[in-house]
Every structure is written in C-alpha cells, then in structure tokens.
Motif scaffolding. Sequence first.
Motif, PDB file in Angstrom:
ATOM      1  N   ALA A  29      17.504  16.846  24.470  1.00 54.24           N
ATOM      2  CA  ALA A  29      16.147  17.150  24.945  1.00 54.24           C
ATOM      3  C   ALA A  29      16.115  17.114  26.466  1.00 54.24           C
ATOM      4  O   ALA A  29      16.443  16.095  27.076  1.00 54.24           O
ATOM      5  N   PHE A  87      10.424  25.316  24.582  1.00 55.67           N
ATOM      6  CA  PHE A  87       9.014  25.141  24.239  1.00 55.67           C
ATOM      7  C   PHE A  87       8.220  25.337  25.522  1.00 55.67           C
ATOM      8  O   PHE A  87       8.309  24.546  26.452  1.00 55.67           O
ATOM      9  N   ALA A  96       2.790  20.046  19.223  1.00 54.58           N
ATOM     10  CA  ALA A  96       4.215  19.815  19.481  1.00 54.58           C
ATOM     11  C   ALA A  96       5.022  19.916  18.192  1.00 54.58           C
ATOM     12  O   ALA A  96       6.063  20.568  18.131  1.00 54.58           O
ATOM     13  N   HIS A  97       4.532  19.277  17.146  1.00 60.37           N
ATOM     14  CA  HIS A  97       5.218  19.209  15.855  1.00 60.37           C
ATOM     15  C   HIS A  97       5.359  20.597  15.245  1.00 60.37           C
ATOM     16  O   HIS A  97       6.462  21.026  14.882  1.00 60.37           O
ATOM     17  N   VAL A 111      11.739  21.687  27.308  1.00 60.02           N
ATOM     18  CA  VAL A 111      10.284  21.777  27.248  1.00 60.02           C
ATOM     19  C   VAL A 111       9.720  21.623  28.655  1.00 60.02           C
ATOM     20  O   VAL A 111      10.160  20.756  29.410  1.00 60.02           O
ATOM     21  N   VAL A 161      16.266  26.301  22.220  1.00 61.65           N
ATOM     22  CA  VAL A 161      14.817  26.348  22.021  1.00 61.65           C
ATOM     23  C   VAL A 161      14.152  26.008  23.347  1.00 61.65           C
ATOM     24  O   VAL A 161      14.480  24.993  23.968  1.00 61.65           O
ATOM     25  N   ALA A 182      12.324  16.231  19.321  1.00 66.77           N
ATOM     26  CA  ALA A 182      13.657  16.847  19.422  1.00 66.77           C
ATOM     27  C   ALA A 182      14.745  15.775  19.334  1.00 66.77           C
ATOM     28  O   ALA A 182      15.748  15.944  18.633  1.00 66.77           O
ATOM     29  N   GLY A 212      10.232  26.814  16.721  1.00 63.61           N
ATOM     30  CA  GLY A 212      11.498  26.542  17.411  1.00 63.61           C
ATOM     31  C   GLY A 212      12.642  26.281  16.444  1.00 63.61           C
ATOM     32  O   GLY A 212      13.778  26.666  16.690  1.00 63.61           O
ATOM     33  N   LEU A 214       7.416  23.138  17.713  1.00 67.09           N
ATOM     34  CA  LEU A 214       8.854  22.849  17.784  1.00 67.09           C
ATOM     35  C   LEU A 214       9.532  23.074  16.438  1.00 67.09           C
ATOM     36  O   LEU A 214      10.540  23.769  16.354  1.00 67.09           O
ATOM     37  N   VAL A 264       7.057  16.819  22.238  1.00 70.84           N
ATOM     38  CA  VAL A 264       8.090  17.796  21.871  1.00 70.84           C
ATOM     39  C   VAL A 264       9.487  17.202  22.073  1.00 70.84           C
ATOM     40  O   VAL A 264      10.338  17.238  21.179  1.00 70.84           O
ATOM     41  N   VAL A 285      17.155  21.579  23.393  1.00 66.05           N
ATOM     42  CA  VAL A 285      15.732  21.910  23.442  1.00 66.05           C
ATOM     43  C   VAL A 285      15.230  21.612  24.848  1.00 66.05           C
ATOM     44  O   VAL A 285      15.422  20.510  25.357  1.00 66.05           O
TER      45      VAL A 285
END
Lengths: 331, 331
Positions: free
Chosen positions: A172, A218, A132-133, A150, A216, A165, A140, A136, A161, A148
């Motif tokens: 998010a 994800f 995720a880290h 996901v 973004v 965010a 991203g 993103l 994620v 963002v």
Amino acid sequence: MHRLQVVLASRPTGEPKEADFRLVESAVPEPGEGQLLVGNLWLSLDPYMRMRMNAGRSYAKPVELGEVMVGGAVGEVLSSRHAAFAKGDHVVGPLGWQTHAISDGSGLRRVEAKTIPLRAYLGAAGMPGVTAHFGLLEIGAPKEGETVVVSAAAGAVGSVVGQIAKLRGCRAIGIAGGPAKCSLVVGELGFDACVDYRAADFEQQLAAATPQGIDVYFENVGGRVLDRVLLRMNDFGRIPLCGQISQYSATEPYGLTNVGALLVHRIKLQGFIVSDHAEQWPAALTELEHWIGAGRIKMLETIAEGLGKAPRAFIGMLRGENIGKQLVKLA
Amino acid sequence: MHRLQVVLASRPTGEPKEADFRLVESAVPEPGEGQLLVGNLWLSLDPYMRMRMNAGRSYAKPVELGEVMVGGAVGEVLSSRHAAFAKGDHVVGPLGWQTHAISDGSGLRRVEAKTIPLRAYLGAAGMPGVTAHFGLLEIGAPKEGETVVVSAAAGAVGSVVGQIAKLRGCRAIGIAGGPAKCSLVVGELGFDACVDYRAADFEQQLAAATPQGIDVYFENVGGRVLDRVLLRMNDFGRIPLCGQISQYSATEPYGLTNVGALLVHRIKLQGFIVSDHAEQWPAALTELEHWIGAGRIKMLETIAEGLGKAPRAFIGMLRGENIGKQLVKLA
C-alpha cells in the motif's frame, strides 16, 4: 432553544469563500406525523459537497441558494412521531449542516456506540469507509502481493483504502500533501510508503515506491497526480475513480495527457458513487466496524468545534489542510 | 522469382513519411524443417502499426530498424515442411509487409474462400472484426434500445461496430471525417446517423443525433472527439477504448479536460487489445463469417495495388484518406 443552520448564500466560482455560506437561526421545529426531530451531534464534511454547490449537471441535484447545505451527520432522536425511531436512539444519515433536523427517516439508520465511537459512523464506519471498501474491493479487485496506490491517503477515504489493502496482503502506497501527512500515513496507518505530491521530485519518489509498477490506483484527486500515476500503471491495472478534489474548484480544468496509457496497458478506469450500491453497504459496514473495533483500521480525524466553524473547516479541507476525517462537533 | 519486403528505414517523429520505409528485394527463401513458405496475396494496413514504429514502451515490442514491417496478411502456402499446413492451403496471420513469408505456423490459421472472399479475413472476418465484436459486446455490453456511438465509423473496426450494434437492436451513430464517409456509413452500412467531426457544428450535430445521450462509446480516435463525446455520456455508460489514432502521430498529446464526466456519470472506460483475448476469437469469427456471408454485415474497402504502394497507403490511412478496410493487393 434555537436551531442553527448553514445555508448556501452564493455559488462559488473557484474556491468557496466563507461568504458563500450564511449561518441562520430559527426556532427548533416540531416533527409532524411520520417525522422525527434529531439533535445533531457530529457533522461530516466531505469533498463531494463542493460539487453540490454548483448549478451544473452532476450526479445529484445542486443545493439551492438559501437551502441548508447537504451533509451526513450523526445525532440523537429528541422526539419522534415515526414508528421506526424512538427518543434517545442514535441515528446517522443525511441530516445536513444544522444543529436540529426534521427527518422522515429516509436514508437514516440507527447506530450504537458500543465498540466504536458515534463519530466513526461518519468516517471509517460510514460513507467514506464503504466508499473505500467498495471501490477498492469491487472495482480495484486487488490480489495479494499487488501494489495499491491511493491519493489523498491521509483523507477519510484514502486512509481506509490503504489499510484495507494491507489487510488483503497488498503493498500500500499513499500519495499525500506534505511530509506531516506522509509521516502519519506510514507511521500511524501502516502504509508501506507515502509520496508527497508537492515535492519537486514527486515522480522519482513515486517510481522508487512502486518498483513493481502499480496494479490498482484508487483515485481521489485527479489532475496532474492522475496524469503522472498513469505512467506507472501495469498491464491490466484498475483505477477506481472516486473523486478528483483537485478539480472541484479549478477554474480551468486540467488537460490529461497520458490517456494513451489506458490503451497501451489495457486499464479499466471506472467512476463510481457509493450511494449507487446500497446492496453493498450492510456487509461492508459489518466488516469495517469489526476491523475498527479490533484496532485493525485506525482513524485519523480533524475536529472543528461548533457549526459556525463548518464553512472555514470545509474550505480548509478542500485545500488539504485537514488530516483524516474532517468533523464538526455540534454538541 | 524475387521477394519484395518493406522494412522500417527510420523512426518517424509525428506523421510517417515514405522515406521512413524502404522497399528491398531478395531471393525467395526456402522453408526449413517445421516451416512453411507463404506467397502473400493481400496485406492488411492497420493503425496499430504506427505505434510499432516507435521505440517507446507499448503493448508490443517495436519493429527494429531494418526489420520487415509487421502486419497481417492472407496468402497461399507455396511449400511446406510443417505438419499442419500443405501446399495450396490458404492461411491468414502475421506474415508482414512482404510478398513471401517464412512462418513456423505461429499465429497462422487456415481459411477458405467458400462464402466470403479471402481478403475478408483481414477485415470484418479477421482481427478488425473480432476487435469490434469483443470490444462492443464484452466491454460495451449494449442493451437493446441503447445508443451506441463509434468513431472512425467508416474504418475497418468502426464499420463493423455500428453494424453489430444494429443487429443487437441499438441505435448506431457514427463519427467520421467528411460528408462522403458519413454518407456511406448511413447509406451503405445502415447506421442511424453519422456526424462529421470536421464540421464546425460537430457538437451540435452530435447532440442532435443522440437525443437520449450515449450509452456506449466505442473509441478509435481519442483527443478532441473523445473530450466532446464525454459530455454526452449517460450514467453508467461504457467506453471500450480500442484506439486513439488522432494521437499516434501527434507531437503534442491532447489534454483531455472532461475527465470529470467519468466520475459524475459513473462511466467505465476500458482499454483493450484483442490479441489478449484469444479464447474469444473462435466464436466471434464464426458469428462474423455467418453475418458477412448472409449479407448482414457489409464491408467497405480501399485497395492499393502492389507492395510498393503500401507506405503511401498507410500514411493516407493515418490521415483518414481511406474508406473502410485498407488493403494492399500483392498478387
């Protein structure tokens, strides 16, 4: 004392069945010179394992028939003839679907349950968290105020994620299956909204949740959800492509029709696998452990009890029946 | 003296027809204060124009019904009330499908036919050349010895992509429609091989031409060709997504099935439009002019005579009937 292992019995076509796995029992082995014996405590179940069950070309070699299923686990060193590990150490690494593992130390790291529980090293403080880290923040690269989105937002990766965010000042938005997951994603994890991809008005809900478009995305699921999200992407959007769980067991691949949006909106879509980026792990893990310990990243978990339950739990996870990180408690 | 213009008469569904365009005649206008009058000499026909004929959301606003078709042209300044341009200057820019254009200077630059012909500024020394240069070198970032594949290899952009790839020490493989184009791509332009996408054994030919797989795929066509190429991509491959001409007039979009390869091989696919990258143009143009002047980049051209032939030539280009840069000679 005996060792239990789950081996691959047959290669599934489409959804795996329990009969594709076999539970076998044997004596607990002794470590040779340079090896250690680990008693596994927790096993991680992850979508990538489905691809390893296939014979075809993928990014890692397939599990052979009769071989122990691959998987991350956390355990305790029971005996060691390896200079870097001692009896009593806790370790995490590719220890497989089994109660006891012999390891030569490769891929293994020592962990401590001081501020976070051991099993967190399989989730938000482990491979899914780093996934995720890295995905993103490196691919991203969201800027404060951006939107963002996901998918599989209640899953082990997606849940982290969205929380990262938020920590970075983004809006998010989760996509998940069913109102129960969506409610946790917003209520427990603090996402701004969550859209149920099974809802008849999914597209309208997504549009309503992303009034400024999507900067973004994800991607964990692929298929129809990706196709619909493409139509909401902003110019110069980024799509870290982490997984496409909807396709792993599909007998007919989904045909993506909105590829044109990638051109029109000058989007970067990039597939990645976190194990390619070993240099990124230490800093990411430090930050994730800190956030988890401070309560800034919360973990959702589904726990199955006993190795014998692993196949059923894995099949359920591929169907989206779990919430959060799917774990198997082994001891 | 009169002015001829081609205006958009109706929005096509699917392939454009000649009746979607209308040739209109009017008096040659006088430039106002801060304007100049250009007598167009050469008009460029490019695939992106097809998208501008649609009403839908794209990266640039559509041409309105009754408006002059957009397009790049090179011409001579006939009279000027603009400080930066004088009568007799040669200029290139967005002058449209017309024999005479009034311009306020935006997007216009002065060019000279010293080492290369004027019409080259519409091709390899103009927008298509910079598109090839930027997309290949900035997004594709090929390393010496890598394999670069480009579709529409006999086209204005693709022909330059492969030649730059060769100059950078890469293996350059073209994809084009029919044996005549393929033979020019290899024989005239110096590609290592060219594969005919219309051939029944296209996939086998592509595999034979790329024994080491594909590191960079410069995409101009989209659809089925993209789907097949995805299966030959190497790990960490790059796909500059420049166009997808096969889809511009498609009534049913193609469903891309091999999206999974982007994940498995950790591929970066990035849509781009060269006009977003104005800062890259001067250096790219300098290099391209040098290469063309030195004979290191060759140009293929198809020339239609007279503005009245522009619609037919444009329709033919979308069908792949042209070879190389499609130009219309206006004077």
